[in-house]
Design a protein around this motif. Structure first.
Motif, PDB file in Angstrom:
ATOM      1  N   ARG A  72     -19.674   6.207  -9.133  1.00 40.80           N
ATOM      2  CA  ARG A  72     -20.004   7.627  -9.028  1.00 40.80           C
ATOM      3  C   ARG A  72     -21.516   7.818  -8.852  1.00 40.80           C
ATOM      4  N   SER A  73     -21.904   8.139  -7.636  1.00 43.68           N
ATOM      5  CA  SER A  73     -23.333   8.302  -7.348  1.00 43.68           C
ATOM      6  C   SER A  73     -23.911   9.550  -8.017  1.00 43.68           C
ATOM      7  N   ASP A  74     -23.053  10.514  -8.388  1.00 43.94           N
ATOM      8  CA  ASP A  74     -23.546  11.756  -8.974  1.00 43.94           C
ATOM      9  C   ASP A  74     -23.835  11.635 -10.466  1.00 43.94           C
ATOM     10  N   THR A  75     -23.732  10.425 -11.011  1.00 42.76           N
ATOM     11  CA  THR A  75     -23.956  10.249 -12.452  1.00 42.76           C
ATOM     12  C   THR A  75     -25.234   9.483 -12.771  1.00 42.76           C
ATOM     13  N   GLN A  76     -26.031   9.198 -11.773  1.00 41.36           N
ATOM     14  CA  GLN A  76     -27.205   8.360 -12.007  1.00 41.36           C
ATOM     15  C   GLN A  76     -28.155   8.953 -13.053  1.00 41.36           C
ATOM     16  N   HIS A  77     -28.268  10.281 -13.102  1.00 43.47           N
ATOM     17  CA  HIS A  77     -29.169  10.903 -14.067  1.00 43.47           C
ATOM     18  C   HIS A  77     -28.671  10.758 -15.505  1.00 43.47           C
ATOM     19  N   ARG A  79     -27.330   7.839 -16.577  1.00 41.72           N
ATOM     20  CA  ARG A  79     -27.209   6.407 -16.854  1.00 41.72           C
ATOM     21  C   ARG A  79     -27.966   5.964 -18.106  1.00 41.72           C
TER      22      ARG A  79
END
Length: 267
Positions: A72-77, A79
């Protein structure tokens, strides 16, 4: 606790201490709790190397958010916060089971049997409970953690072994809720559950775990009867490995799960 926290931080921040096992990320053995370094060389377990590797992989995956942040690229913030929180809880799970696989932490069933024979109340039921756990140990030995056996022995600590308590809301059980509830939830690995019920049924009882995280000893009803079930030899290792992975996750997630007393509200 300080040493546990500092060791977790070291592993989390320094990925150079990681390795791979069968292509999966893993924390290097020398950075695991000391108990796992001892378990890796164990002679009392059937598969010490496999269990140690699973603990190493479990810790790395939860320190790194391995699945969530790859898919899920939209969860990087999220991590950093995720890895900090889950990493701490995963470390606690790995640390706990490392201690609980050491042979000195398993119950002394002979001593317990002597104690319950001297107990004035519900002596028959208490002896049956010790016998159930003794039979479970004969079947599973040190291939499940000591908390597995202590969980099923826990009703002996109550004045009434049939008392139904929620681990999450019982003031008497708050100190053991996380470790015992993890075992009971993990015990729903179906083949292992059948074995537990089969052994307890032969002594006239079931050890029940309700949806509200209650735990108690229950008498078999008149229509019930004992039954015999044994783990197929070819499925034993896979079943117990699945159980171990499940209880690692259950122990880690226990403190993230909310609960409500509304479950117990009178109608």
């Amino acid at each position: 606790m300080t040493s546990m926290t500092s060791r977790t931080s070291t592993v989390l921040l320094n990925r150079s201490t990681w390795t791979t096992i069968d292509g999966e990320p893993a924390v290097a053995l020398e950075h695991m709790p000391d108990s796992w370094q001892r378990i890796a060389q164990a002679t009392w377990m059937t598969e010490p190397g496999v269990y140690t590797a699973m603990a190493q992989v479990f810790l790395a995956k939860n320190l790194g958010g391995h699945i969530l942040f790859l898919e899920r690229s939209d969860t990087q913030h999220l991590r950093e916060a995720y890895c900090t929180g889950n990493g701490k809880l995963a470390w606690e799970a790995v640390y706990h089971y490392g201690e609980m696989f050491l042979p000195e932490n398993y119950p002394d069933l002979s001593q317990l049997r002597h104690e319950v024979q001297c107990h004035p109340m519900q002596q028959t039921e208490r002896i049956a409970l010790v016998n159930i756990v003794s039979d479970l140990f004969d079947a599973l030995g040190y291939d499940v953690p000591a908390t597995f056996y202590w969980t099923f022995l826990h009703p002996l600590q109550r004045s009434d072994v049939f008392e139904v308590r929620s681990f999450r809301f019982s003031e008497q059980d708050l100190g053991i809720a996380r470790q015992f509830d993890a075992i009971l939830h993990g015990g729903y690995v179906s083949m292992l559950r059948r074995l537990i019920d089969s052994i307890s049924s032969r002594h006239g009882f079931f050890i029940e775990h309700g949806c509200g995280c209650e735990n108690h000893l229950a008498k078999l009803k008149p229509c019930d009867s004992s039954f015999d079930y044994r783990l197929p030899p070819e499925m034993r290792s896979k079943t117990l490995r699945a159980f171990f992975w499940s209880i690692l996750e259950e122990y880690m997630l226990f403190e993230q799960r909310s609960a409500t007393r509304l479950v117990y509200k009178s109608v």
